[in-house]
Design a protein around this motif. Structure first.
Motif, PDB file in Angstrom:
ATOM      1  N   LEU A   1       5.725   9.667   0.044  1.00  0.00           N
ATOM      2  CA  LEU A   1       4.931   8.437  -0.035  1.00  0.00           C
ATOM      3  C   LEU A   1       5.283   7.549   1.142  1.00  0.00           C
ATOM      4  CD1 LEU A   1       4.977   7.261  -3.762  1.00  0.00           C
ATOM      5  CD2 LEU A   1       2.988   7.798  -2.379  1.00  0.00           C
ATOM      6  N   THR A   2       4.267   7.093   1.871  1.00  0.00           N
ATOM      7  CA  THR A   2       4.467   6.104   2.926  1.00  0.00           C
ATOM      8  C   THR A   2       4.123   4.750   2.332  1.00  0.00           C
ATOM      9  OG1 THR A   2       3.951   7.680   4.672  1.00  0.00           O
ATOM     10  CG2 THR A   2       3.791   5.342   5.231  1.00  0.00           C
ATOM     11  N   ASP A  49     -10.517  14.927  -4.983  1.00  0.00           N
ATOM     12  CA  ASP A  49      -9.633  14.227  -4.045  1.00  0.00           C
ATOM     13  C   ASP A  49      -8.245  14.842  -3.951  1.00  0.00           C
ATOM     14  OD1 ASP A  49     -11.583  12.406  -3.419  1.00  0.00           O
ATOM     15  OD2 ASP A  49     -10.874  10.893  -4.829  1.00  0.00           O
ATOM     16  N   SER A  55      -1.916   5.475  -6.175  1.00  0.00           N
ATOM     17  CA  SER A  55      -2.542   4.158  -6.181  1.00  0.00           C
ATOM     18  C   SER A  55      -1.487   3.115  -6.520  1.00  0.00           C
ATOM     19  CB  SER A  55      -3.699   4.096  -7.186  1.00  0.00           C
ATOM     20  OG  SER A  55      -3.223   4.328  -8.494  1.00  0.00           O
ATOM     21  N   THR A 108      -3.351  12.004  -5.509  1.00  0.00           N
ATOM     22  CA  THR A 108      -3.494  10.671  -4.907  1.00  0.00           C
ATOM     23  C   THR A 108      -2.392   9.742  -5.413  1.00  0.00           C
ATOM     24  OG1 THR A 108      -4.919   9.875  -6.686  1.00  0.00           O
ATOM     25  CG2 THR A 108      -6.020  10.894  -4.781  1.00  0.00           C
ATOM     26  N   ARG A 139       3.792   0.608   2.781  1.00  0.00           N
ATOM     27  CA  ARG A 139       3.552  -0.443   3.778  1.00  0.00           C
ATOM     28  C   ARG A 139       3.354  -1.763   3.034  1.00  0.00           C
ATOM     29  NH1 ARG A 139       2.871   2.408   8.297  1.00  0.00           N
ATOM     30  NH2 ARG A 139       1.713   4.335   8.289  1.00  0.00           N
ATOM     31  N   THR A 161       0.656   5.549   0.426  1.00  0.00           N
ATOM     32  CA  THR A 161      -0.170   6.687   0.813  1.00  0.00           C
ATOM     33  C   THR A 161       0.636   7.959   0.601  1.00  0.00           C
ATOM     34  OG1 THR A 161      -1.174   5.308   2.521  1.00  0.00           O
ATOM     35  CG2 THR A 161      -1.555   7.670   2.672  1.00  0.00           C
ATOM     36  N   ASP A 207       1.266  11.882   1.246  1.00  0.00           N
ATOM     37  CA  ASP A 207       0.894  12.896   2.242  1.00  0.00           C
ATOM     38  C   ASP A 207       0.904  14.295   1.616  1.00  0.00           C
ATOM     39  OD1 ASP A 207       3.521  13.869   2.242  1.00  0.00           O
ATOM     40  OD2 ASP A 207       4.051  12.897   4.112  1.00  0.00           O
ATOM     41  N   LYS A 242       0.864  -1.182   0.000  1.00  0.00           N
ATOM     42  CA  LYS A 242       0.000   0.000   0.000  1.00  0.00           C
ATOM     43  C   LYS A 242       0.902   1.234   0.000  1.00  0.00           C
ATOM     44  CE  LYS A 242      -3.980  -1.902   2.500  1.00  0.00           C
ATOM     45  NZ  LYS A 242      -3.799  -3.238   2.122  1.00  0.00           N
ATOM     46  N   SER A 257       7.520  -0.896   6.728  1.00  0.00           N
ATOM     47  CA  SER A 257       7.053   0.396   6.224  1.00  0.00           C
ATOM     48  C   SER A 257       8.264   1.267   5.934  1.00  0.00           C
ATOM     49  CB  SER A 257       6.117   1.075   7.214  1.00  0.00           C
ATOM     50  OG  SER A 257       6.807   1.421   8.387  1.00  0.00           O
TER      51      SER A 257
END
Length: 153
Positions: free
Chosen positions: A52-53, A142, A147, A145, A55, A45, A47, A43, A101
């Motif tokens: 990008l984080t 949004d 993905s 983002t 995981r 994410t 910010d 995944k 992570s």
């Protein structure tokens, strides 16, 4: 139990001959632990500052300890706004972590697609690498983002 402890102590300092004298079998050698697992369930994410984080999950053989994760990144597409037409270069090492992570704070501005390669590493073995493409863009309402597509290499 005390006798077994004395036999083991004698064996550690004087060799395994004490086991034959005590009429017991020496302990079996432990089997080698297999290589670490392959990362899955990735995944990403994004910010507010553009980091990008990442995981992921990774299963390891029983008894495996001290697993680290080597993370590398390839910029697949800088997009037209970043001054380049994109293209695929090689993977660049970003770091090694002991957790599942990682925060990529060095993502170039304007990057539209990157691929991360994550590999589990122990002192005695290396697992198979997994590659995870990440698309970065905008969606109406949004904002920016990220993905990720889960795929092992």
């Amino acid at each position: 139990a005390d006798l077994i402890l004395k036999i083991r102590a004698t064996a550690s300092s004087g060799g395994n001959a004490v086991y034959a004298t005590a009429l017991i079998s020496p302990p079996a050698r432990p089997a080698p632990i297999g290589p670490p697992g392959t990362p899955t369930n990735f995944k990403a994410t994004l910010d507010a500052v553009g980091s990008l984080t990442l995981r992921w999950k990774c299963a390891h053989p029983k008894g495996a300890q001290g697993t680290m994760y080597a993370i590398a990144r390839r910029i697949d597409d800088h997009g037209a706004g970043a001054g380049g037409a994109g293209g695929q270069g090689g993977f660049v090492p970003l770091g090694t972590v002991g957790a599942k992570s990682f925060v990529d704070a060095t993502l170039p501005a304007g990057a539209a697609r990157v691929t991360y390669e994550i590999r589990a590493v122990r002192s005695t073995a290396t697992g198979s690498a997994a590659q995870f493409p990440v698309s970065i863009g905008t969606r109406a309402g949004d904002g920016v983002t990220a993905s990720a597509l889960n795929r092992a290499a």
